[in-house]
Design a protein around this motif. Structure first.
Motif, short mmCIF file in Angstrom:
data_model
loop_
_atom_site.label_atom_id
_atom_site.label_comp_id
_atom_site.label_asym_id
_atom_site.label_seq_id
_atom_site.Cartn_x
_atom_site.Cartn_y
_atom_site.Cartn_z
N UNK A 1 0.80 -1.24 0.00
CA UNK A 1 0.00 0.00 0.00
C UNK A 1 0.82 1.27 0.00
N UNK A 2 1.90 1.37 -0.73
CA UNK A 2 2.70 2.59 -0.76
C UNK A 2 1.91 3.76 -1.33
N UNK A 3 1.32 3.59 -2.51
CA UNK A 3 0.48 4.64 -3.10
C UNK A 3 -0.95 4.42 -2.64
N UNK A 4 -1.39 5.27 -1.75
CA UNK A 4 -2.67 5.05 -1.08
C UNK A 4 -3.88 5.40 -1.94
N UNK A 5 -3.93 6.66 -2.38
CA UNK A 5 -5.10 7.18 -3.08
C UNK A 5 -6.36 6.92 -2.25
N UNK A 6 -6.30 7.32 -0.99
CA UNK A 6 -7.36 7.07 -0.02
C UNK A 6 -8.01 8.39 0.36
N UNK A 7 -9.35 8.44 0.33
CA UNK A 7 -10.09 9.65 0.65
C UNK A 7 -10.83 9.43 1.96
N UNK A 8 -10.59 10.33 2.93
CA UNK A 8 -11.23 10.25 4.24
C UNK A 8 -11.88 11.58 4.57
N UNK A 9 -13.02 11.52 5.28
CA UNK A 9 -13.62 12.77 5.78
C UNK A 9 -13.41 12.82 7.29
N UNK A 10 -13.86 13.90 7.89
CA UNK A 10 -13.66 14.09 9.32
C UNK A 10 -14.77 13.52 10.18
N UNK A 11 -15.76 12.89 9.56
CA UNK A 11 -16.86 12.33 10.34
C UNK A 11 -17.68 13.41 11.00
N UNK A 12 -18.44 13.00 11.98
CA UNK A 12 -19.33 13.94 12.68
C UNK A 12 -18.56 15.00 13.47
N UNK A 13 -17.36 14.66 13.92
CA UNK A 13 -16.57 15.60 14.73
C UNK A 13 -15.70 16.52 13.88
N UNK A 14 -15.69 16.31 12.55
CA UNK A 14 -14.86 17.08 11.63
C UNK A 14 -13.38 16.98 11.98
N UNK A 15 -12.98 15.83 12.52
CA UNK A 15 -11.58 15.63 12.90
C UNK A 15 -11.18 14.18 12.60
N UNK A 16 -10.01 14.01 12.06
CA UNK A 16 -9.45 12.69 11.80
C UNK A 16 -8.24 12.51 12.70
N UNK A 17 -8.14 11.37 13.34
CA UNK A 17 -7.02 11.08 14.22
C UNK A 17 -6.23 9.92 13.61
N UNK A 18 -4.95 10.14 13.41
CA UNK A 18 -4.06 9.10 12.89
C UNK A 18 -3.07 8.72 13.99
N UNK A 19 -2.80 7.44 14.13
CA UNK A 19 -1.74 6.98 15.01
C UNK A 19 -1.12 5.73 14.42
N UNK A 20 0.04 5.37 14.93
CA UNK A 20 0.81 4.29 14.34
C UNK A 20 1.31 3.33 15.41
N UNK A 21 1.75 2.17 14.94
CA UNK A 21 2.27 1.15 15.83
C UNK A 21 3.64 0.71 15.31
N UNK A 22 4.70 0.98 16.10
CA UNK A 22 6.00 0.40 15.84
C UNK A 22 6.97 1.16 14.95
N UNK A 23 6.50 2.09 14.12
CA UNK A 23 7.38 2.78 13.19
C UNK A 23 6.81 4.18 12.92
N UNK A 24 7.68 5.06 12.45
CA UNK A 24 7.22 6.40 12.06
C UNK A 24 6.83 6.37 10.58
N UNK A 25 5.68 6.97 10.25
CA UNK A 25 5.18 7.02 8.87
C UNK A 25 5.27 8.44 8.35
N UNK A 26 5.80 8.61 7.15
CA UNK A 26 5.74 9.89 6.44
C UNK A 26 4.48 9.85 5.57
N UNK A 27 3.66 10.90 5.68
CA UNK A 27 2.38 10.93 4.97
C UNK A 27 2.35 12.16 4.07
N UNK A 28 1.94 11.95 2.82
CA UNK A 28 1.71 13.04 1.89
C UNK A 28 0.23 13.05 1.58
#
Length: 147
Positions: A116-143
């Motif tokens: 999954x290197x090239x994601x092309x993933x679309x997300x909305x903020x849901x009812x709270x208008x906020x998206x929370x990202x977290x990771x396990x074990x490694x640091x991710x660079x996100x574009x």
């Protein structure tokens, strides 16, 4: 009789003009399309909760906009493990969590594979208008793009 029809015709014309003016005011105004590039890191190297997930990155996504995650890349990985990147939205109806990226090292003749290197993933903020990202074990660079 002729004057009555003339008055009726004038009243209909006036009503039609008033309805057209009201419809023009009520018509939605198209929003200006724009997108803002967002480059950020989600660090999962240090556990901040009991389940091994790292520090949260919170992104505000206003109603009508989305976060388009174009590309993710885990930063140097040297162990034979699987690391994850997940997204969560919150609202009155509860929270929704999903894994959006996975790094899996396959030791087959020394080859390593990242899914999954090239994601092309679309997300909305849901009812709270906020998206929370977290990771396990490694640091991710996100574009990503917000718009």
């Amino acid at each position: 009789e002729f004057l009555a029809y003339d008055a009726l015709l004038n009243a209909c014309d006036a009503a039609e003009a008033a309805l057209a003016a009201a419809a023009a005011l009520a018509a939605p105004v198209p929003s200006k399309e724009s997108a803002e590039m967002r480059n950020f890191y989600v660090d999962g190297r240090e556990d901040t909760d009991e389940n091994g997930w790292g520090q949260q990155v919170r992104i505000r996504i206003p109603k009508g906009q989305v976060l388009y995650i174009q590309h993710v890349l885990p930063l140097p990985v040297n162990n034979d493990e699987q690391w994850l990147l997940r997204a969560t939205t919150f609202g009155p109806s509860g929270h929704k969590t999903t894994i959006i990226a996975q790094y899996l090292i396959k030791n087959i003749g020394g080859l390593k594979e990242f899914l999954q290197r090239d994601m092309r993933l679309v997300l909305d903020g849901g009812e709270s208008e906020e998206l929370v990202l977290d990771a396990n074990g490694v640091e991710w660079a996100v574009q990503a793009w917000l718009g």
